[in-house]
Write a protein that holds these residues in place. Structure first.
Motif, mmCIF file in Angstrom:
data_model
loop_
_atom_site.group_PDB
_atom_site.id
_atom_site.type_symbol
_atom_site.label_atom_id
_atom_site.label_comp_id
_atom_site.label_asym_id
_atom_site.label_seq_id
_atom_site.Cartn_x
_atom_site.Cartn_y
_atom_site.Cartn_z
ATOM 1 N N ARG A 1 0.830 -1.204 0.000
ATOM 2 C CA ARG A 1 0.000 0.000 0.000
ATOM 3 C C ARG A 1 0.863 1.251 0.000
ATOM 4 N NH1 ARG A 1 -3.929 0.078 4.637
ATOM 5 N NH2 ARG A 1 -2.109 0.694 5.775
ATOM 6 N N GLU A 2 1.910 1.268 0.804
ATOM 7 C CA GLU A 2 2.774 2.446 0.891
ATOM 8 C C GLU A 2 3.532 2.696 -0.412
ATOM 9 O OE1 GLU A 2 3.181 4.807 3.236
ATOM 10 O OE2 GLU A 2 1.494 3.880 4.263
ATOM 11 N N LEU A 3 3.893 1.633 -1.113
ATOM 12 C CA LEU A 3 4.616 1.788 -2.377
ATOM 13 C C LEU A 3 3.683 2.089 -3.534
ATOM 14 C CD1 LEU A 3 7.166 -1.128 -1.996
ATOM 15 C CD2 LEU A 3 7.635 1.312 -1.828
ATOM 16 N N GLY A 4 2.383 2.050 -3.275
ATOM 17 C CA GLY A 4 1.415 2.370 -4.307
ATOM 18 C C GLY A 4 1.129 1.219 -5.255
ATOM 19 N N LEU A 5 1.516 0.010 -4.878
ATOM 20 C CA LEU A 5 1.272 -1.144 -5.733
ATOM 21 C C LEU A 5 -0.177 -1.607 -5.662
ATOM 22 C CD1 LEU A 5 4.493 -3.155 -4.861
ATOM 23 C CD2 LEU A 5 4.098 -1.682 -6.836
ATOM 24 N N VAL A 6 -0.793 -1.409 -4.512
ATOM 25 C CA VAL A 6 -2.161 -1.872 -4.287
ATOM 26 C C VAL A 6 -2.918 -0.776 -3.544
ATOM 27 C CG1 VAL A 6 -3.573 -3.624 -3.143
ATOM 28 C CG2 VAL A 6 -1.376 -4.251 -4.090
ATOM 29 N N GLU A 7 -4.160 -0.596 -3.919
ATOM 30 C CA GLU A 7 -5.004 0.333 -3.172
ATOM 31 C C GLU A 7 -5.939 -0.486 -2.293
ATOM 32 O OE1 GLU A 7 -6.970 3.353 -5.378
ATOM 33 O OE2 GLU A 7 -5.226 3.711 -6.643
ATOM 34 N N ILE A 8 -5.775 -0.350 -1.014
ATOM 35 C CA ILE A 8 -6.584 -1.099 -0.052
ATOM 36 C C ILE A 8 -7.451 -0.101 0.693
ATOM 37 C CG2 ILE A 8 -6.548 -2.602 1.960
ATOM 38 C CD1 ILE A 8 -3.781 -3.531 1.071
ATOM 39 N N GLU A 9 -8.744 -0.380 0.726
ATOM 40 C CA GLU A 9 -9.640 0.500 1.463
ATOM 41 C C GLU A 9 -9.448 0.274 2.962
ATOM 42 O OE1 GLU A 9 -13.713 0.298 0.369
ATOM 43 O OE2 GLU A 9 -13.253 0.200 -1.762
ATOM 44 N N GLU A 10 -9.527 1.354 3.692
ATOM 45 C CA GLU A 10 -9.443 1.247 5.139
ATOM 46 C C GLU A 10 -10.705 0.566 5.652
ATOM 47 O OE1 GLU A 10 -7.011 2.106 7.270
ATOM 48 O OE2 GLU A 10 -5.760 2.623 5.569
ATOM 49 N N PRO A 11 -10.587 -0.276 6.676
ATOM 50 C CA PRO A 11 -11.784 -0.907 7.214
ATOM 51 C C PRO A 11 -12.687 0.126 7.874
ATOM 52 C CG PRO A 11 -9.880 -1.427 8.553
ATOM 53 C CD PRO A 11 -9.382 -0.700 7.341
ATOM 54 N N LYS A 12 -13.986 -0.116 7.780
ATOM 55 C CA LYS A 12 -14.939 0.800 8.393
ATOM 56 C C LYS A 12 -14.805 0.700 9.909
ATOM 57 C CE LYS A 12 -18.308 0.495 4.693
ATOM 58 N NZ LYS A 12 -19.671 0.096 4.331
ATOM 59 N N PRO A 13 -14.923 1.819 10.607
ATOM 60 C CA PRO A 13 -14.840 1.745 12.069
ATOM 61 C C PRO A 13 -16.015 0.961 12.631
ATOM 62 C CG PRO A 13 -15.438 3.955 11.351
ATOM 63 C CD PRO A 13 -15.110 3.182 10.117
ATOM 64 N N ALA A 14 -15.749 0.218 13.675
ATOM 65 C CA ALA A 14 -16.792 -0.587 14.297
ATOM 66 C C ALA A 14 -17.811 0.313 14.973
ATOM 67 C CB ALA A 14 -16.177 -1.539 15.314
ATOM 68 N N ARG A 15 -19.061 -0.040 14.825
ATOM 69 C CA ARG A 15 -20.118 0.732 15.471
ATOM 70 C C ARG A 15 -20.383 0.105 16.836
ATOM 71 N NH1 ARG A 15 -24.777 1.048 11.097
ATOM 72 N NH2 ARG A 15 -25.520 -0.375 12.677
ATOM 73 N N THR A 16 -19.908 0.757 17.874
ATOM 74 C CA THR A 16 -20.033 0.196 19.215
ATOM 75 C C THR A 16 -21.269 0.703 19.942
ATOM 76 O OG1 THR A 16 -18.625 1.948 20.062
ATOM 77 C CG2 THR A 16 -17.566 -0.123 19.484
ATOM 78 N N ALA A 17 -21.833 1.820 19.507
ATOM 79 C CA ALA A 17 -22.963 2.409 20.235
ATOM 80 C C ALA A 17 -24.178 1.486 20.297
ATOM 81 C CB ALA A 17 -23.341 3.752 19.625
ATOM 82 N N PRO A 18 -24.618 0.843 19.195
ATOM 83 C CA PRO A 18 -25.796 -0.028 19.310
ATOM 84 C C PRO A 18 -25.590 -1.176 20.295
ATOM 85 C CG PRO A 18 -25.351 0.430 17.006
ATOM 86 C CD PRO A 18 -24.200 0.981 17.796
ATOM 87 N N GLY A 19 -24.448 -1.804 20.242
ATOM 88 C CA GLY A 19 -24.175 -2.905 21.172
ATOM 89 C C GLY A 19 -24.120 -2.426 22.610
ATOM 90 N N LEU A 20 -23.541 -1.260 22.805
ATOM 91 C CA LEU A 20 -23.455 -0.697 24.141
ATOM 92 C C LEU A 20 -24.836 -0.388 24.692
ATOM 93 C CD1 LEU A 20 -21.530 0.359 26.359
ATOM 94 C CD2 LEU A 20 -21.669 2.577 25.257
ATOM 95 N N LEU A 21 -25.689 0.191 23.854
ATOM 96 C CA LEU A 21 -27.045 0.507 24.304
ATOM 97 C C LEU A 21 -27.837 -0.749 24.635
ATOM 98 C CD1 LEU A 21 -27.986 3.448 21.929
ATOM 99 C CD2 LEU A 21 -27.446 3.550 24.358
ATOM 100 N N ILE A 22 -27.703 -1.779 23.816
ATOM 101 C CA ILE A 22 -28.388 -3.044 24.096
ATOM 102 C C ILE A 22 -27.912 -3.613 25.424
ATOM 103 C CG2 ILE A 22 -28.605 -5.444 23.337
ATOM 104 C CD1 ILE A 22 -28.603 -4.354 20.459
ATOM 105 N N GLY A 23 -26.618 -3.546 25.668
ATOM 106 C CA GLY A 23 -26.074 -4.033 26.936
ATOM 107 C C GLY A 23 -26.613 -3.263 28.130
ATOM 108 N N VAL A 24 -26.734 -1.950 27.972
ATOM 109 C CA VAL A 24 -27.273 -1.129 29.063
ATOM 110 C C VAL A 24 -28.718 -1.495 29.343
ATOM 111 C CG1 VAL A 24 -27.940 1.241 29.683
ATOM 112 C CG2 VAL A 24 -25.688 0.785 28.723
#
Length: 128
Positions: free
Chosen positions: A71-94
């Motif tokens: 990725r740094e050398l520009g040979l491959v373009e890799i999409e960054e992973p989407k950030p995990a959505r923690t709020a729904p799980g947290l609310l369900i736990g609460v």
């Protein structure tokens, strides 16, 4: 962010050049491999390295850092992973935790459960 140092890039370029030569002249690569392998093993034993451990370390390093380097050398373009959505799980736990405390409380839990059951029964009686 620079993942590879200049020296490492030069070594990689030399490796690519050696690979191209090996593809062009496969017989030369076989002869070179037959000559180099015992020399490399002997040097590794003298230095106190276990060849298998060294190979495992090299393979692990390649597996971990090759996507980053590509990725740094520009040979491959890799999409960054989407950030995990923690709020729904947290609310369900609460909510689950609050319900457990409300219904399982030793002193008033039975009264709360009975109250909810009466409300549910009244709803069913009205809807039927």
């Amino acid at each position: 962010m620079e993942v590879l140092s200049t020296g490492t890039k030069a070594k990689a370029a030399a490796g690519v050049k050696a690979a191209r030569t090996a593809v062009k002249y496969p017989a030369l690569a076989r002869v070179g491999g037959k000559v180099a392998k015992p020399v490399i093993k002997r040097k590794a034993r003298r230095r106190g390295y276990d060849v298998l451990d060294t190979a495992r370390g090299a393979i692990t390093t390649i597996a971990v850092y090759s996507p980053l380097a590509a990725r740094e050398l520009g040979l491959v373009e890799i999409e960054e992973p989407k950030p995990a959505r923690t709020a729904p799980g947290l609310l369900i736990g609460v909510v689950v935790g609050a319900a457990a405390v409300y219904f399982l409380e030793p002193s008033q839990g039975k009264a709360h459960r009975d109250q909810v059951m009466n409300m549910v029964n009244q709803r069913q009686g009205d809807g039927s």
